[in-house]
Structure formats: C-alpha cells, structure tokens
Write an enzyme that holds these catalytic residues in place. Sequence first.
Site, short mmCIF file in Angstrom:
data_model
loop_
_atom_site.label_atom_id
_atom_site.label_comp_id
_atom_site.label_asym_id
_atom_site.label_seq_id
_atom_site.Cartn_x
_atom_site.Cartn_y
_atom_site.Cartn_z
N TYR A 130 0.83 -1.21 0.00
CA TYR A 130 0.00 0.00 0.00
C TYR A 130 0.87 1.27 0.00
CZ TYR A 130 -4.26 -2.62 1.42
OH TYR A 130 -5.34 -3.46 1.50
N LYS A 180 5.57 -14.26 2.09
CA LYS A 180 5.50 -15.07 0.87
C LYS A 180 6.94 -15.10 0.35
CE LYS A 180 3.43 -17.36 -2.33
NZ LYS A 180 3.01 -18.75 -2.10
N ASP A 213 -0.15 -18.21 2.23
CA ASP A 213 -1.16 -19.11 1.64
C ASP A 213 -1.43 -20.28 2.58
OD1 ASP A 213 1.45 -19.92 1.08
OD2 ASP A 213 1.05 -20.52 -0.99
N ASP A 241 -10.02 -10.27 6.93
CA ASP A 241 -11.40 -10.56 6.47
C ASP A 241 -11.69 -12.05 6.71
OD1 ASP A 241 -11.91 -7.92 5.61
OD2 ASP A 241 -12.97 -8.62 3.82
#
Length: 342
Positions: A130, A180, A213, A241
């Site tokens: 971001y 990741k 993941d 979320d």
Amino acid sequence: MKVAVLAGDGVGPEVVAEARKVLDTLQCGIEWTELPWGSAYWHEHGSMMAPDAIPILRGHDAILMGAVGDPSVPDPESLWGHILKIRQELDLAVNVRPARLLPGVPCPLAGRGPEDIDMVFVRENTEGEYAGIGGRAHRGHPTEVAVESLVFTRAGCERVIRYAFGLAAGRDGVLTSATKSNASRYAYPFWDEIVEEVAGEFSEVRVERVLVDALCARLVANPASVDVVVASNLFGDILTDLAAALQGGMGMAASANLGLDGQPGLFEPVHGSAPDIAGRGLANPSGAIWSAVLMLEHLGLSPHAARVMRALEAVCANGPRTRDLGGSATTGDVGDAVVAAL
Ligand code: NAD
Ligand code: IPM
Ligand code: MN
C-alpha cells in the site's frame, strides 16, 4: 477528551451512531467533532476531505471512523483521499485487529467455539503493498503499462514487528509472521531478516515463519494454533477478512490504527461501507462498538473499556442479534441492548 468522528459512507454512519450512543451512556467526558468527509462531500467539493483535514485530525485525542466507499466514486479516489491518506499522513504505523469469537455468536466452522478462535493480527499500516508508489504510461497503446511497487523500509518493518513481539510476549508467547518468501525475492526475505533480528530482543517469544497461503488454510483447519500474527499491509488486510468470518462475520471485527509517537489513534470496524445493506438498519454495529472499546483503552479509560466489552459480550450471548448473526434485530436494537446491559 476530543474525538473526531468520521462516520463516512454506507453503513458507516449507522454503526458509528450506535458506538457513540454506547459511549455517551458512560458519561466519560468525550466531546465529539463530527467531520462530514466522505463520498457525499466529494460530490460537493471534489475532494474526500477538507484541505486541512490532517491538522484538524491531529488536534484530537482519537478518531472514530465508520467506513468509506460508495459505488458513485472510484474506490482508489475515495480511499486514497481518505483512510489511506490518514493512515500514511498521521503515520499510524500499526493496525491491531483482534479476532475473537464471542460466546453466542455462530461460527462458520463446524465444531469450533470461542475456545478455538482468539487471535490478534498486527498489520503493517503505512507502506508495503500500500505504499502508493507506481505509475501508468502509454495509455491506450499496445505498450500500455502499469507498475505498482511494494516498498518496505527497515524503519517501517521494524516498528510493526517489534510491536507484535511485545504483544505476543504478553499473550501466549508465540508470534506467527506471515510472508510469501518463497516467491518473493527481495521484499519478504528482507521482512524475515528483520523478524530474526527483533526476535533477539524477545527471548520469551517463539517466532514461526509461515507462508501466507498456508496460513489461510491453517486459520480454517486449525484456528486454535494461531495467536498473534504479524503481516504486511496487504496480507494483513486479507487475513483479517478471513478472521472476521471466523469470528462471526464482517460485522463483528474491530480495529485500531495506532501511531507510535503520540498521534491520535483511528478506530474503525474492519468492514467496509456495505452498500448492499446500507440504509436499512441491517448492519451489525458490534465491530464499531468493539472499535470504540479499543479507543477507550487508547484514551486511558480502561475500566470504561472493560465495562463496554462486558456489555457487548452479554448482548452477543443473549441477543438481540442482527440478521448476519441469524437474528432479526436492527442496528439500533443492538446498540440499545448494549446501553441497557451497561
Ligand atoms: P464490505 O465489508 O463493505 O462488505 C462485504 C460483505 O459484508 C457485504 O455482504 C456486507 O453486507 C457485509 N457486511 C459488511 N459490514 C457489515 C455489518 N456491519 N453488518 C453486517 N454485514 C456486513 O466490503 P466490500 O463490499 O468489499 O466493500 C464495500 C465498499 O467499502 C468499497 O467501496 C470498499 O472499498 C469499501 N471499504 C472500506 C473500508 C473502510 O473504510 N475501512 C473497508 C473495507 C471496504
Ligand atoms: C481495511 C480496508 C481498507 C484496506 C481499504 C478500504 C483500503 O479493506 O481497512 O481493511 O485495504 O486497508
Ligand atoms: Mn480490508
């Protein structure tokens, strides 16, 4: 205590009204400043906030927010003119998102209950994916290009990672760092190095590196194995979320955007403006009320915070409940019930 109110768009004003109702019941000396910034303001003024928004916000002790985003305004315009600008310009380094399943709230995972779902996510809040750095060129040509760069600074990573270690030290003593670093060559390996360095300051905390993941799968398959998670801005966004769903839905989840240098914190539910249910009294105000609890703690009003949390827990346990939790109560009914419980 001066609190700026950014009710915003969609269900934002509906859920913020309930949080305010609850805090006003406490009579703990909060003075509200309503700031009309959001998508309607954009239609009238061409910008999401007033030009001096940041100094105005800085003049308050805390900020209570609903949500922004409206189908009539392009999302990048509304978000970079509002919440993302505020996080960056007030330098709200850390986004703390507790994800706890309260007794009485239905969990979407079969056979899981409140003892399985009790986590805190610590999300980097001003940079990473971001950062807002990138550009577009050659529009309309076959050579058209879009670049958006993930930017990690040592200072930005270190401060949020150190904050998460401190939190983990006060809880179960385990910190999960989500990256990741298998596909990423530069940025997440750099984050991992900083995690290793900061780990040296916290011998009482065991740190585990988990690929994001795999962490998604683990949150569903074995949520009890996760306690404090530290993650980059985007990974923290996505994971929270998922975690909100585990704690009963988007309407339940709360967050605190915290600066580490005495800035006013910004407190907002994790959910968005929910245009699909806005204006109908269907929104669950629990995430907003819980965010107000986090705000009371930030303001040094911990006994009041604990009282409101107990009242919210009582309402979750006994009802009334909004439609997302299987009930038929309105947003206002739930706020009234929390007031009655207080
Ligand atoms: P959303 O969180 O608004 O909605 C996702 C789903 O959750 C919808 O089905 C909605 O009805 C439900 N939901 C959300 N809040 C609820 C509540 N309090 N009670 C019951 N159900 C609730 O996400 P979205 O639809 O992806 O985004 C809508 C808009 O909000 C977009 O413009 C987006 O950019 C913006 N947004 C803003 C914020 C913020 O201001 N902090 C956060 C997320 C999304
Ligand atoms: C959140 C929201 C925001 C984010 C959006 C509205 C920019 O989804 O606070 O989780 O991605 O940070
Ligand atoms: Mn989000």
